[in-house]
Write an enzyme that holds these catalytic residues in place. Structure first.
Site, PDB file in Angstrom:
ATOM      1  N   LYS A   1       0.825  -1.217   0.000  1.00  0.00           N
ATOM      2  CA  LYS A   1       0.000   0.000   0.000  1.00  0.00           C
ATOM      3  C   LYS A   1       0.857   1.265   0.000  1.00  0.00           C
ATOM      4  CE  LYS A   1      -0.694   0.643   4.998  1.00  0.00           C
ATOM      5  NZ  LYS A   1      -1.687   0.907   6.051  1.00  0.00           N
ATOM      6  N   ASP A   2       2.139   1.163   0.383  1.00  0.00           N
ATOM      7  CA  ASP A   2       3.038   2.320   0.366  1.00  0.00           C
ATOM      8  C   ASP A   2       3.656   2.564  -1.005  1.00  0.00           C
ATOM      9  OD1 ASP A   2       2.662   2.742   3.094  1.00  0.00           O
ATOM     10  OD2 ASP A   2       4.402   1.526   3.665  1.00  0.00           O
TER      11      ASP A   2
ATOM     12  N   CYS B   1      -1.676   9.646  -0.723  1.00  0.00           N
ATOM     13  CA  CYS B   1      -1.868  10.048   0.684  1.00  0.00           C
ATOM     14  C   CYS B   1      -2.765  11.262   0.834  1.00  0.00           C
ATOM     15  CB  CYS B   1      -0.501  10.341   1.321  1.00  0.00           C
ATOM     16  SG  CYS B   1       0.564   8.892   1.492  1.00  0.00           S
TER      17      CYS B   1
ATOM     18  N   ARG C   1       1.600  10.182  14.159  1.00  0.00           N
ATOM     19  CA  ARG C   1       2.629   9.698  13.237  1.00  0.00           C
ATOM     20  C   ARG C   1       3.622   8.854  14.010  1.00  0.00           C
ATOM     21  NH1 ARG C   1       4.384  12.092   9.004  1.00  0.00           N
ATOM     22  NH2 ARG C   1       5.334  10.032   8.736  1.00  0.00           N
TER      23      ARG C   1
ATOM     24  N   ARG D   1      -8.304   8.692   4.352  1.00  0.00           N
ATOM     25  CA  ARG D   1      -9.245   7.617   4.032  1.00  0.00           C
ATOM     26  C   ARG D   1      -9.965   7.142   5.289  1.00  0.00           C
ATOM     27  NH1 ARG D   1      -8.843   2.258   4.872  1.00  0.00           N
ATOM     28  NH2 ARG D   1      -6.675   2.529   5.520  1.00  0.00           N
ATOM     29  N   ARG D   2      -9.218   6.902   6.336  1.00  0.00           N
ATOM     30  CA  ARG D   2      -9.821   6.417   7.570  1.00  0.00           C
ATOM     31  C   ARG D   2     -10.726   7.469   8.201  1.00  0.00           C
ATOM     32  NH1 ARG D   2      -4.071   3.714   9.415  1.00  0.00           N
ATOM     33  NH2 ARG D   2      -4.470   1.617   8.578  1.00  0.00           N
TER      34      ARG D   2
ATOM     35  N   ARG E   1       3.426   4.733  17.852  1.00  0.00           N
ATOM     36  CA  ARG E   1       2.006   5.061  17.980  1.00  0.00           C
ATOM     37  C   ARG E   1       1.366   4.342  19.166  1.00  0.00           C
ATOM     38  NH1 ARG E   1      -0.053   3.844  12.116  1.00  0.00           N
ATOM     39  NH2 ARG E   1       1.992   2.861  11.896  1.00  0.00           N
TER      40      ARG E   1
END
Length: 257
Positions: free
Chosen positions: A89-90, A253, A159, A141-142, A165
């Protein structure tokens, strides 16, 4: 004539980001390759990316589509490493000239999940969180999807790598929970920390989430042949369809896709 790596003792250099999760994923790839050929020798080269270095801004504020991959790809292009391992996904949908995806690894759980602060240990549904509860995420998105379904919640940027996190959640008393990719937390063996798995009616997962990609030079026949042993075609077909969809919409992003 290309050299058969299985008959040599030459070391294969593998590029990886520096976080515990990135190294875990890189070592999973190496483990699978050695299962096919125990004689292979690997050296992991740790590389820090722009996305790893800039931690005081949300991802959409930094800009660009290669925040977690460019430095790895530069090292690959310059021959400093033989392949690099990414969370797919990155990886941008358009790769630099001369580079290709040599293997897509079988997809893990693609869902997102929520890890809550210990004071909410008994909560199993986001709707049960008190009004004004703060969820940490840097993903548009989230935020876009969760804000629609759970308007009583608030969202704050967070971040750092997965360990960072989780520490911020536990120690800073700023967040009631954080939203994460289930695959990462499960790969590190921390599945017991998950309070809520987000199903499709809550939030669609990110394009390619849960899959890993191994990137190499497109003229490196030996490496491509070696990587083909761990390529999962079923996963590749699914994530290719997702990535084509994202490319058509110019996702990244800065787009809640």
């Amino acid at each position: 004539m290309t050299e058969d790596r299985s008959s040599t003792s030459s070391t294969i250099n593998v590029g990886s980001r520096c976080s515990e999760l990135a190294l875990c994923q890189t070592n999973l790839v190496i483990k699978r390759l050695k299962e096919h050929d125990p004689q292979l020798n690997f050296n992991v080269v740790k590389i820090s990316t722009k996305g790893d270095q800039i931690l005081d801004k949300a991802l959409n504020k930094i800009g660009g589509k290669s925040l977690f991959t460019k430095e790895l790809e530069v090292a690959l292009d310059q021959g400093q490493v033989d392949f690099v391992v990414h969370s797919l996904k990155d990886l941008p949908t358009t790769l630099p000239p001369g580079l290709t995806i040599g293997a897509v690894i079988k997809r893990h759980d693609p869902r997102d999940c929520v890890v809550l602060h210990s004071k909410h240990r008994a909560v199993t549904r986001l709707s049960a969180l008190p009004a004004g509860s703060v969820l940490g995420t840097s993903s548009l998105r989230r935020i876009a999807q969760l804000a629609r379904h759970y308007p009583h919640l608030q969202f704050e940027n967070i971040r750092g790598n997965l360990n960072t996190r989780l520490r911020k959640l536990d120690d800073d008393n700023k967040y009631d929970g954080i939203v994460l990719a289930a695959a990462g937390i499960e790969r590190l063996g921390w599945k017991d920390r998950v309070n809520v798995y987000l199903e499709k009616h809550d939030m669609m997962y990110a394009v390619s989430q849960g899959a890993m990609a191994v990137e190499c030079r497109d003229n490196d026949v030996d490496t491509i042949s070696m990587l083909s042993e761990i390529h999962d075609q079923h996963t590749a077909l699914r994530v290719t369809a997702e990535r084509v969809f994202m490319k058509e919409l110019d996702g990244g992003c800065s787009v809640p896709l």
